[in-house]
Write a protein that holds these residues in place. Structure first.
Motif, PDB file in Angstrom:
ATOM      1  N   ARG A 184       0.835  -1.196   0.000  1.00 13.60           N
ATOM      2  CA  ARG A 184       0.000   0.000   0.000  1.00 13.60           C
ATOM      3  C   ARG A 184       0.875   1.254   0.000  1.00 13.60           C
ATOM      4  N   ASP A 199       2.150   9.441   3.759  1.00 14.25           N
ATOM      5  CA  ASP A 199       3.311   9.459   4.643  1.00 14.25           C
ATOM      6  C   ASP A 199       4.362   8.407   4.310  1.00 14.25           C
ATOM      7  N   ASN A 200       3.962   7.329   3.635  1.00 12.11           N
ATOM      8  CA  ASN A 200       4.914   6.236   3.445  1.00 12.11           C
ATOM      9  C   ASN A 200       4.317   5.156   2.562  1.00 12.11           C
ATOM     10  N   CYS A 201       5.154   4.143   2.270  1.00 12.52           N
ATOM     11  CA  CYS A 201       4.684   2.905   1.638  1.00 12.52           C
ATOM     12  C   CYS A 201       4.602   1.848   2.733  1.00 12.52           C
ATOM     13  N   TYR A 202       3.702   0.895   2.571  1.00 14.37           N
ATOM     14  CA  TYR A 202       3.456  -0.095   3.621  1.00 14.37           C
ATOM     15  C   TYR A 202       3.399  -1.486   3.011  1.00 14.37           C
ATOM     16  N   ILE A 203       3.980  -2.440   3.732  1.00 15.05           N
ATOM     17  CA  ILE A 203       3.809  -3.852   3.400  1.00 15.05           C
ATOM     18  C   ILE A 203       2.954  -4.432   4.510  1.00 15.05           C
ATOM     19  N   GLU A 232      -0.823  -4.220   6.449  1.00 10.17           N
ATOM     20  CA  GLU A 232      -1.899  -3.251   6.646  1.00 10.17           C
ATOM     21  C   GLU A 232      -1.343  -1.838   6.694  1.00 10.17           C
ATOM     22  N   GLY A 233      -2.052  -0.926   6.066  1.00  9.18           N
ATOM     23  CA  GLY A 233      -1.676   0.475   6.100  1.00  9.18           C
ATOM     24  C   GLY A 233      -2.780   1.295   6.742  1.00  9.18           C
ATOM     25  N   PRO A 234      -2.561   2.587   6.947  1.00  9.20           N
ATOM     26  CA  PRO A 234      -3.591   3.450   7.538  1.00  9.20           C
ATOM     27  C   PRO A 234      -4.770   3.622   6.568  1.00  9.20           C
ATOM     28  N   SER A 279      -4.339   5.177   3.045  1.00 15.63           N
ATOM     29  CA  SER A 279      -3.464   4.543   2.063  1.00 15.63           C
ATOM     30  C   SER A 279      -4.302   3.757   1.065  1.00 15.63           C
ATOM     31  N   ASP A 331       2.978   9.743  -1.915  1.00 16.28           N
ATOM     32  CA  ASP A 331       3.830   9.808  -0.722  1.00 16.28           C
ATOM     33  C   ASP A 331       4.573  11.145  -0.737  1.00 16.28           C
TER      34      ASP A 331
END
Length: 199
Positions: A63, A67-71, A73-75, A78, A160
């Motif tokens: 995702r 604010d960022n990339c996520y592996i 679950e993300g907020p 996202s 991002d």
């Protein structure tokens, strides 16, 4: 009657015995050359895996948000990277290449420098050039987030927006220092060569 005159070999052709300090530098450099080879391989593999994931993965586990990339679950703000249009994903692939290339080339340059040390070449002209390349790639690494931010802002594809980091400023200053050290080493080597050539 023939006379045989035995001449001493020139001083520069005589290999000086290796000192304990030189041996430590050579052995330590072998280890560091292998370390940077491993990091080079790992960073290249991560880039390839990231590009394949960005292009072909359609699931929810990768995702991106403001604010960022996520592996995993993300907020809530996202989105799944795979849900983005192909053009958007291709642009982020380009950004990934721009961001990762300085890291890969930094490890490549460090590997080359420590290979020189491992072969006993400590003050050769190539050492100074290697230092300069390392400094240049550090500066490129520091500037790449800002350059990508400008590009993504201009195209309207930026998600991002968290690009400004103190680490980038630190890397840029360190890169400038290493770049100058490399140039000083080259100048010092040129002075030494001039002195050796002077009769």
């Amino acid at each position: 009657m023939n006379t045989v005159v035995r001449l001493k070999p020139r001083a520069e052709t005589i290999a000086a015995p290796e000192t304990a300090a030189q041996r430590r530098v050579r052995l330590g450099s072998h280890g560091l050359a292998w370390l940077f080879t491993g990091l080079l391989t790992l960073s290249t593999a991560i880039l390839v895996a990231a590009l394949v994931t960005m292009l072909f993965y359609k699931g929810e586990l990768v995702r991106i948000g403001p604010d960022n990339c996520y592996i995993g679950e993300g907020p809530p703000n996202s989105v799944a990277f795979g849900s983005l249009p192909l053009t958007h994903r291709l642009i982020y692939c380009l950004v990934g290449v721009v961001r990762a290339t300085p890291i890969i080339m930094l490890f490549w340059s460090l590997r080359a420098l420590f290979h020189l040390y491992a072969r006993g070449r400590v003050f050769s002209p190539e050492n100074g050039r290697s230092f300069s390349r390392i400094g240049g790639w550090l500066c490129a690494y520091a500037l790449s987030p800002f350059v990508c931010h400008l590009f993504l802002s201009a195209t309207g594809y930026e998600i991002d927006k968290n690009w400004a980091h103190m680490a980038s400023l630190q890397a840029f200053v360190l890169g400038l220092l290493v770049l100058v050290i490399g140039q000083v080493m080259q100048v010092g080597r040129e002075i030494e060569e001039d002195r050796e050539a002077f009769v």
